[in-house]
Design a protein around this motif. Structure first.
Motif, PDB file in Angstrom:
ATOM      1  N   SER A 221       9.649  -5.879 -10.937  1.00 57.37           N
ATOM      2  CA  SER A 221      10.262  -7.151 -11.321  1.00 57.37           C
ATOM      3  C   SER A 221      10.191  -8.238 -10.259  1.00 57.37           C
ATOM      4  O   SER A 221      10.295  -9.419 -10.578  1.00 57.37           O
ATOM      5  N   ILE A 222      10.035  -7.857  -8.996  1.00 53.75           N
ATOM      6  CA  ILE A 222       9.970  -8.867  -7.934  1.00 53.75           C
ATOM      7  C   ILE A 222       8.794  -8.524  -7.013  1.00 53.75           C
ATOM      8  O   ILE A 222       8.377  -7.379  -6.944  1.00 53.75           O
ATOM      9  N   PRO A 223       8.258  -9.508  -6.313  1.00 54.38           N
ATOM     10  CA  PRO A 223       7.054  -9.262  -5.510  1.00 54.38           C
ATOM     11  C   PRO A 223       7.344  -8.590  -4.177  1.00 54.38           C
ATOM     12  O   PRO A 223       7.132  -9.169  -3.118  1.00 54.38           O
ATOM     13  N   SER A 224       7.836  -7.371  -4.229  1.00 53.38           N
ATOM     14  CA  SER A 224       8.051  -6.606  -3.005  1.00 53.38           C
ATOM     15  C   SER A 224       7.079  -5.440  -2.968  1.00 53.38           C
ATOM     16  O   SER A 224       6.937  -4.713  -3.951  1.00 53.38           O
ATOM     17  N   THR A 225       6.438  -5.270  -1.822  1.00 51.70           N
ATOM     18  CA  THR A 225       5.463  -4.205  -1.660  1.00 51.70           C
ATOM     19  C   THR A 225       5.747  -3.408  -0.397  1.00 51.70           C
ATOM     20  O   THR A 225       6.425  -3.880   0.529  1.00 51.70           O
ATOM     21  N   ASP A 226       5.208  -2.220  -0.368  1.00 56.38           N
ATOM     22  CA  ASP A 226       5.359  -1.335   0.782  1.00 56.38           C
ATOM     23  C   ASP A 226       4.093  -0.517   0.916  1.00 56.38           C
ATOM     24  O   ASP A 226       3.480  -0.151  -0.103  1.00 56.38           O
ATOM     25  N   TYR A 227       3.698  -0.226   2.165  1.00 55.67           N
ATOM     26  CA  TYR A 227       2.449   0.495   2.399  1.00 55.67           C
ATOM     27  C   TYR A 227       2.657   1.629   3.386  1.00 55.67           C
ATOM     28  O   TYR A 227       3.475   1.534   4.309  1.00 55.67           O
ATOM     29  N   GLY A 228       1.855   2.669   3.194  1.00 49.75           N
ATOM     30  CA  GLY A 228       1.811   3.712   4.193  1.00 49.75           C
ATOM     31  C   GLY A 228       1.072   3.216   5.428  1.00 49.75           C
ATOM     32  O   GLY A 228       0.220   2.323   5.336  1.00 49.75           O
ATOM     33  N   ASP A 229       1.377   3.784   6.571  1.00 52.05           N
ATOM     34  CA  ASP A 229       0.815   3.303   7.829  1.00 52.05           C
ATOM     35  C   ASP A 229      -0.712   3.383   7.854  1.00 52.05           C
ATOM     36  O   ASP A 229      -1.375   2.520   8.449  1.00 52.05           O
ATOM     37  N   SER A 230      -1.282   4.378   7.215  1.00 53.69           N
ATOM     38  CA  SER A 230      -2.726   4.585   7.296  1.00 53.69           C
ATOM     39  C   SER A 230      -3.530   3.551   6.507  1.00 53.69           C
ATOM     40  O   SER A 230      -4.742   3.440   6.705  1.00 53.69           O
ATOM     41  N   VAL A 231      -2.884   2.790   5.643  1.00 52.59           N
ATOM     42  CA  VAL A 231      -3.623   1.836   4.811  1.00 52.59           C
ATOM     43  C   VAL A 231      -3.191   0.391   5.035  1.00 52.59           C
ATOM     44  O   VAL A 231      -3.774  -0.530   4.450  1.00 52.59           O
ATOM     45  N   LYS A 232      -2.193   0.179   5.856  1.00 52.71           N
ATOM     46  CA  LYS A 232      -1.708  -1.186   6.096  1.00 52.71           C
ATOM     47  C   LYS A 232      -2.822  -2.064   6.613  1.00 52.71           C
ATOM     48  O   LYS A 232      -3.576  -1.672   7.507  1.00 52.71           O
ATOM     49  N   GLY A 233      -2.928  -3.263   6.028  1.00 55.32           N
ATOM     50  CA  GLY A 233      -3.947  -4.212   6.444  1.00 55.32           C
ATOM     51  C   GLY A 233      -5.285  -4.020   5.769  1.00 55.32           C
ATOM     52  O   GLY A 233      -6.160  -4.886   5.863  1.00 55.32           O
ATOM     53  N   ARG A 234      -5.462  -2.905   5.050  1.00 56.26           N
ATOM     54  CA  ARG A 234      -6.738  -2.644   4.372  1.00 56.26           C
ATOM     55  C   ARG A 234      -6.576  -2.595   2.862  1.00 56.26           C
ATOM     56  O   ARG A 234      -7.477  -2.982   2.122  1.00 56.26           O
ATOM     57  N   PHE A 235      -5.441  -2.086   2.395  1.00 57.52           N
ATOM     58  CA  PHE A 235      -5.198  -1.943   0.963  1.00 57.52           C
ATOM     59  C   PHE A 235      -4.170  -2.971   0.512  1.00 57.52           C
ATOM     60  O   PHE A 235      -3.254  -3.339   1.259  1.00 57.52           O
ATOM     61  N   THR A 236      -4.313  -3.406  -0.742  1.00 56.05           N
ATOM     62  CA  THR A 236      -3.355  -4.335  -1.332  1.00 56.05           C
ATOM     63  C   THR A 236      -2.972  -3.851  -2.721  1.00 56.05           C
ATOM     64  O   THR A 236      -3.852  -3.615  -3.561  1.00 56.05           O
ATOM     65  N   ILE A 237      -1.678  -3.711  -2.943  1.00 59.61           N
ATOM     66  CA  ILE A 237      -1.172  -3.300  -4.250  1.00 59.61           C
ATOM     67  C   ILE A 237      -0.692  -4.526  -5.011  1.00 59.61           C
ATOM     68  O   ILE A 237      -0.141  -5.460  -4.418  1.00 59.61           O
ATOM     69  N   SER A 238      -0.933  -4.534  -6.310  1.00 61.35           N
ATOM     70  CA  SER A 238      -0.486  -5.649  -7.147  1.00 61.35           C
ATOM     71  C   SER A 238      -0.206  -5.137  -8.553  1.00 61.35           C
ATOM     72  O   SER A 238      -0.570  -4.003  -8.890  1.00 61.35           O
ATOM     73  N   ARG A 239       0.453  -5.981  -9.356  1.00 65.27           N
ATOM     74  CA  ARG A 239       0.722  -5.561 -10.738  1.00 65.27           C
ATOM     75  C   ARG A 239       0.684  -6.757 -11.661  1.00 65.27           C
ATOM     76  O   ARG A 239       0.879  -7.891 -11.245  1.00 65.27           O
ATOM     77  N   ASP A 240       0.416  -6.458 -12.921  1.00 62.09           N
ATOM     78  CA  ASP A 240       0.408  -7.464 -13.971  1.00 62.09           C
ATOM     79  C   ASP A 240       1.313  -6.919 -15.075  1.00 62.09           C
ATOM     80  O   ASP A 240       0.891  -6.060 -15.854  1.00 62.09           O
ATOM     81  N   ASN A 241       2.536  -7.396 -15.098  1.00 56.48           N
ATOM     82  CA  ASN A 241       3.512  -6.844 -16.047  1.00 56.48           C
ATOM     83  C   ASN A 241       3.174  -7.186 -17.489  1.00 56.48           C
ATOM     84  O   ASN A 241       3.541  -6.444 -18.404  1.00 56.48           O
ATOM     85  N   VAL A 242       2.489  -8.289 -17.709  1.00 58.56           N
ATOM     86  CA  VAL A 242       2.121  -8.668 -19.077  1.00 58.56           C
ATOM     87  C   VAL A 242       1.158  -7.629 -19.649  1.00 58.56           C
ATOM     88  O   VAL A 242       1.260  -7.228 -20.803  1.00 58.56           O
ATOM     89  N   LYS A 243       0.227  -7.193 -18.806  1.00 57.10           N
ATOM     90  CA  LYS A 243      -0.759  -6.210 -19.243  1.00 57.10           C
ATOM     91  C   LYS A 243      -0.314  -4.777 -18.986  1.00 57.10           C
ATOM     92  O   LYS A 243      -1.029  -3.836 -19.332  1.00 57.10           O
ATOM     93  N   ASN A 244       0.853  -4.616 -18.350  1.00 60.46           N
ATOM     94  CA  ASN A 244       1.322  -3.274 -17.953  1.00 60.46           C
ATOM     95  C   ASN A 244       0.286  -2.557 -17.093  1.00 60.46           C
ATOM     96  O   ASN A 244      -0.020  -1.385 -17.310  1.00 60.46           O
ATOM     97  N   MET A 245      -0.228  -3.287 -16.130  1.00 60.67           N
ATOM     98  CA  MET A 245      -1.256  -2.756 -15.242  1.00 60.67           C
ATOM     99  C   MET A 245      -0.799  -2.842 -13.790  1.00 60.67           C
ATOM    100  O   MET A 245      -0.039  -3.729 -13.410  1.00 60.67           O
TER     101      MET A 245
END
Length: 120
Positions: free
Chosen positions: A54-78
């Motif tokens: 519901s809100i744009p808060s993200t968290d990453y594991g240490d091994s992927v920080k700065g390389r991976f990006t998580i996102s979501r599209d609630n309209v598409k449920n993706m």
């Protein structure tokens, strides 16, 4: 119940990029957080990243920080995981997950997984 289906895995050379997708269906309104985990052969499952629905808060594991990006599209449920600067040690089965807590360190629902292989 919530169903999760991953896609987008494959074979890529080190330094390359891949984008994983996760399609959610069912009682998606019950989902608070979604995320990604991975498991390499002979290793324990590892937390990769999570995001609140519901809100744009993200968290990453240490091994992927700065390389991976998580996102979501609630309209598409993706949900997506953009993976850049991939390394051979990123090789694993990647699982989409959903649950009631953030960061999503444990999950209530799981997908079947998608294989990511990074060649050196």
């Amino acid at each position: 119940q919530v169903q999760l289906v991953e896609s987008g895995g494959g074979l890529v050379q080190a330094g390359g990029s891949l984008r994983l997708s996760c399609a959610a269906s069912g009682r998606t309104s019950n989902i608070y957080a979604m995320g990604w985990f991975r498991q390499a052969p002979g290793k324990e499952r590892e937390y990769v990243a999570s995001i609140i629905r519901s809100i744009p808060s993200t968290d990453y594991g240490d091994s992927v920080k700065g390389r991976f990006t998580i996102s979501r599209d609630n309209v598409k449920n993706m949900m997506y995981l953009q993976m850049n600067t991939l390394k051979p040690e990123d090789t694993a089965i990647y699982y989409c997950a959903a649950g009631p807590r953030f960061p999503l360190r444990s999950a209530q629902y799981w997908g079947q997984g998608t294989q990511v292989t990074v060649s050196s």
